[in-house]
Design a protein around this motif. Structure first.
Motif, PDB file in Angstrom:
ATOM      1  N   GLU A 139      -9.123  32.442  71.944  1.00  0.00           N
ATOM      2  CA  GLU A 139     -10.149  31.418  72.145  1.00  0.00           C
ATOM      3  C   GLU A 139     -11.296  31.713  71.185  1.00  0.00           C
ATOM      4  OE1 GLU A 139     -10.730  30.526  76.662  1.00  0.00           O
ATOM      5  OE2 GLU A 139     -10.101  32.617  76.485  1.00  0.00           O
ATOM      6  N   VAL A 140     -11.694  30.719  70.414  1.00  0.00           N
ATOM      7  CA  VAL A 140     -12.781  30.944  69.451  1.00  0.00           C
ATOM      8  C   VAL A 140     -13.748  29.769  69.477  1.00  0.00           C
ATOM      9  CG1 VAL A 140     -11.231  32.270  67.960  1.00  0.00           C
ATOM     10  CG2 VAL A 140     -11.645  29.857  67.451  1.00  0.00           C
ATOM     11  N   ASN A 141     -14.952  30.022  69.039  1.00  0.00           N
ATOM     12  CA  ASN A 141     -15.914  28.951  68.858  1.00  0.00           C
ATOM     13  C   ASN A 141     -15.400  27.984  67.796  1.00  0.00           C
ATOM     14  OD1 ASN A 141     -18.427  27.666  67.528  1.00  0.00           O
ATOM     15  ND2 ASN A 141     -19.270  28.620  69.378  1.00  0.00           N
ATOM     16  N   PRO A 142     -15.567  26.685  67.994  1.00  0.00           N
ATOM     17  CA  PRO A 142     -15.068  25.723  66.994  1.00  0.00           C
ATOM     18  C   PRO A 142     -15.531  26.007  65.570  1.00  0.00           C
ATOM     19  CG  PRO A 142     -15.774  24.566  68.981  1.00  0.00           C
ATOM     20  CD  PRO A 142     -16.166  26.003  69.163  1.00  0.00           C
ATOM     21  N   ARG A 143     -16.701  26.614  65.409  1.00  0.00           N
ATOM     22  CA  ARG A 143     -17.207  26.919  64.064  1.00  0.00           C
ATOM     23  C   ARG A 143     -16.336  27.940  63.338  1.00  0.00           C
ATOM     24  NH1 ARG A 143     -21.993  27.738  66.961  1.00  0.00           N
ATOM     25  NH2 ARG A 143     -21.906  29.955  66.425  1.00  0.00           N
ATOM     26  N   HIS A 144     -15.616  28.761  64.102  1.00  0.00           N
ATOM     27  CA  HIS A 144     -14.837  29.850  63.511  1.00  0.00           C
ATOM     28  C   HIS A 144     -13.347  29.527  63.397  1.00  0.00           C
ATOM     29  CE1 HIS A 144     -18.225  32.360  65.504  1.00  0.00           C
ATOM     30  NE2 HIS A 144     -18.598  31.909  64.326  1.00  0.00           N
ATOM     31  N   ARG A 145     -12.970  28.352  63.823  1.00  0.00           N
ATOM     32  CA  ARG A 145     -11.552  27.986  63.850  1.00  0.00           C
ATOM     33  C   ARG A 145     -10.895  28.119  62.476  1.00  0.00           C
ATOM     34  NH1 ARG A 145      -9.542  22.208  65.821  1.00  0.00           N
ATOM     35  NH2 ARG A 145     -11.774  21.874  65.677  1.00  0.00           N
ATOM     36  N   ARG A 146     -11.539  27.598  61.435  1.00  0.00           N
ATOM     37  CA  ARG A 146     -10.924  27.582  60.099  1.00  0.00           C
ATOM     38  C   ARG A 146     -10.632  28.983  59.598  1.00  0.00           C
ATOM     39  NH1 ARG A 146      -8.989  22.801  60.679  1.00  0.00           N
ATOM     40  NH2 ARG A 146     -10.543  21.115  60.739  1.00  0.00           N
ATOM     41  N   MET A 151      -6.981  32.631  57.565  1.00  0.00           N
ATOM     42  CA  MET A 151      -6.851  34.060  57.304  1.00  0.00           C
ATOM     43  C   MET A 151      -5.744  34.736  58.112  1.00  0.00           C
ATOM     44  SD  MET A 151      -9.099  34.372  54.987  1.00  0.00           S
ATOM     45  CE  MET A 151      -9.524  36.083  54.750  1.00  0.00           C
ATOM     46  N   LEU A 152      -5.366  34.147  59.264  1.00  0.00           N
ATOM     47  CA  LEU A 152      -4.399  34.814  60.133  1.00  0.00           C
ATOM     48  C   LEU A 152      -3.274  33.893  60.605  1.00  0.00           C
ATOM     49  CD1 LEU A 152      -7.054  36.845  62.072  1.00  0.00           C
ATOM     50  CD2 LEU A 152      -5.142  37.885  60.844  1.00  0.00           C
ATOM     51  N   GLY A 153      -3.271  32.647  60.157  1.00  0.00           N
ATOM     52  CA  GLY A 153      -2.165  31.757  60.466  1.00  0.00           C
ATOM     53  C   GLY A 153      -2.142  31.186  61.868  1.00  0.00           C
ATOM     54  N   PHE A 154      -3.280  31.255  62.587  1.00  0.00           N
ATOM     55  CA  PHE A 154      -3.332  30.623  63.909  1.00  0.00           C
ATOM     56  C   PHE A 154      -3.346  29.106  63.752  1.00  0.00           C
ATOM     57  CE2 PHE A 154      -4.751  34.822  65.207  1.00  0.00           C
ATOM     58  CZ  PHE A 154      -4.234  34.939  66.498  1.00  0.00           C
ATOM     59  N   GLU A 159      -8.238  21.239  71.548  1.00  0.00           N
ATOM     60  CA  GLU A 159      -9.586  21.067  71.012  1.00  0.00           C
ATOM     61  C   GLU A 159     -10.634  21.633  71.974  1.00  0.00           C
ATOM     62  OE1 GLU A 159     -10.364  20.220  68.042  1.00  0.00           O
ATOM     63  OE2 GLU A 159      -8.351  19.670  67.371  1.00  0.00           O
ATOM     64  N   ALA A 160     -11.882  21.545  71.572  1.00  0.00           N
ATOM     65  CA  ALA A 160     -12.967  22.250  72.251  1.00  0.00           C
ATOM     66  C   ALA A 160     -13.131  21.829  73.709  1.00  0.00           C
ATOM     67  CB  ALA A 160     -14.273  22.031  71.501  1.00  0.00           C
ATOM     68  N   ARG A 161     -13.311  22.843  74.540  1.00  0.00           N
ATOM     69  CA  ARG A 161     -13.665  22.674  75.945  1.00  0.00           C
ATOM     70  C   ARG A 161     -14.788  23.657  76.270  1.00  0.00           C
ATOM     71  NH1 ARG A 161      -7.767  22.564  79.108  1.00  0.00           N
ATOM     72  NH2 ARG A 161      -7.043  20.549  78.261  1.00  0.00           N
ATOM     73  N   PRO A 162     -15.619  23.365  77.278  1.00  0.00           N
ATOM     74  CA  PRO A 162     -16.670  24.313  77.660  1.00  0.00           C
ATOM     75  C   PRO A 162     -16.061  25.608  78.197  1.00  0.00           C
ATOM     76  CG  PRO A 162     -17.082  22.126  78.582  1.00  0.00           C
ATOM     77  CD  PRO A 162     -15.687  22.108  78.050  1.00  0.00           C
ATOM     78  N   ASN A 163     -16.572  26.747  77.727  1.00  0.00           N
ATOM     79  CA  ASN A 163     -16.110  28.043  78.202  1.00  0.00           C
ATOM     80  C   ASN A 163     -17.237  28.701  78.995  1.00  0.00           C
ATOM     81  OD1 ASN A 163     -15.342  30.731  78.560  1.00  0.00           O
ATOM     82  ND2 ASN A 163     -14.234  30.820  76.624  1.00  0.00           N
ATOM     83  N   LEU A 172      -8.644  26.560  71.631  1.00  0.00           N
ATOM     84  CA  LEU A 172      -7.532  27.479  71.865  1.00  0.00           C
ATOM     85  C   LEU A 172      -6.601  27.454  70.664  1.00  0.00           C
ATOM     86  CD1 LEU A 172      -6.135  29.398  73.904  1.00  0.00           C
ATOM     87  CD2 LEU A 172      -4.761  27.423  74.623  1.00  0.00           C
ATOM     88  N   LEU A 173      -6.375  28.631  70.088  1.00  0.00           N
ATOM     89  CA  LEU A 173      -5.468  28.781  68.965  1.00  0.00           C
ATOM     90  C   LEU A 173      -4.269  29.620  69.385  1.00  0.00           C
ATOM     91  CD1 LEU A 173      -8.011  29.724  66.122  1.00  0.00           C
ATOM     92  CD2 LEU A 173      -7.438  27.462  66.993  1.00  0.00           C
ATOM     93  N   SER A 174      -3.175  29.456  68.671  1.00  0.00           N
ATOM     94  CA  SER A 174      -1.959  30.209  68.978  1.00  0.00           C
ATOM     95  C   SER A 174      -1.245  30.570  67.684  1.00  0.00           C
ATOM     96  CB  SER A 174      -1.024  29.389  69.872  1.00  0.00           C
ATOM     97  OG  SER A 174       0.210  30.069  70.098  1.00  0.00           O
TER      98      SER A 174
END
Length: 221
Positions: A139-146, A151-154, A159-163, A172-174
């Motif tokens: 789970e990452v902040n949307p700003r850090h998704r790219r 860099m790691l192939g996630f 899409e974004a939900r409140p955490n 959520l990335l996988s």
């Protein structure tokens, strides 16, 4: 201090990747996480406890922890990602064994791709080779998704939900552990020789080094 899983030399500085399996090491990792999360404006409790379903890794030099992440293994109580993304996690559970990367923090003063790459590679080994996981969530902040995608192939699976844990939005990335295997075979250990490759995979260990780490962890286990 427990022995390092592997030592890495960068610019004549040697740091060790270790499993933080005693309170003093977990406390050092917790302090780094709290410092980095507060700097980013995230709230919540980031203390690392003694949880049998989590493996906390640290990068340290002479006892100073400057990088950490934890690998959360799926169990009867689930993953932390279930709190916000249970529907997507359950979908992946139906086709394989899942785990998650949590509590990631690296001191920004350490400007080394090898630190982050080493932590992620050892986490991949724990997930794939020691626990049979097929997919890793983060789970990452949307700003850090790219960053994680490039860099790691996630890949983004939701899409974004409140955490509520950090009082901030999260996506959520996988990534499939099989993808990591392919990238290590292609780029692992090449570092600056991987001309044109912008991901972190050239800074992962070589296949030969990886085999040595797997053997060492199985002996330690």
């Amino acid at each position: 201090m427990n022995p390092s899983i592997i030592d890495v030399t960068i610019n004549e500085r040697v740091f060790g990747i270790r499993a933080a399996d005693i309170d003093t090491q977990r406390n050092s990792a917790s302090m780094l996480i709290s410092k980095m999360y507060a700097w980013r404006g995230y709230s919540g409790n980031h203390q690392i406890g003694n949880d049998p379903n989590r493996i906390t890794l640290t990068a340290s030099d002479h006892g100073q922890v400057f990088g950490t992440l934890s690998l959360g293994l799926d169990s009867e109580i689930g993953l932390m990602a279930d709190q916000v993304f249970a529907d997507y996690v359950d979908t992946q559970r139906n086709s394989g064994k899942v785990c998650e990367i949590i509590k990631l923090a690296v001191d920004p003063a350490i400007k080394s791709k090898a630190v982050l790459a080493s932590l992620f590679h050892v986490a991949l080994i724990y997930a794939r080779d020691l626990n049979g996981c097929t997919h890793i969530f983060i789970e990452v902040n949307p700003r850090h998704r790219r960053f994680y995608e490039a860099m790691l192939g996630f890949q983004t699976v939701c899409e974004a939900r409140p955490n509520p844990r950090v009082q901030a939005p999260a996506v959520l990335l996988s990534a499939a552990t099989a993808y990591g295997t392919e990238q290590v075979a292609k780029w692992g250990g090449m570092q600056d020789k991987a001309v044109g490759e912008r991901s972190l995979f050239p800074w992962f260990f070589s296949q030969r080094e990886e085999a040595g780490i797997i053997n060492r962890l199985r002996q330690l286990g």
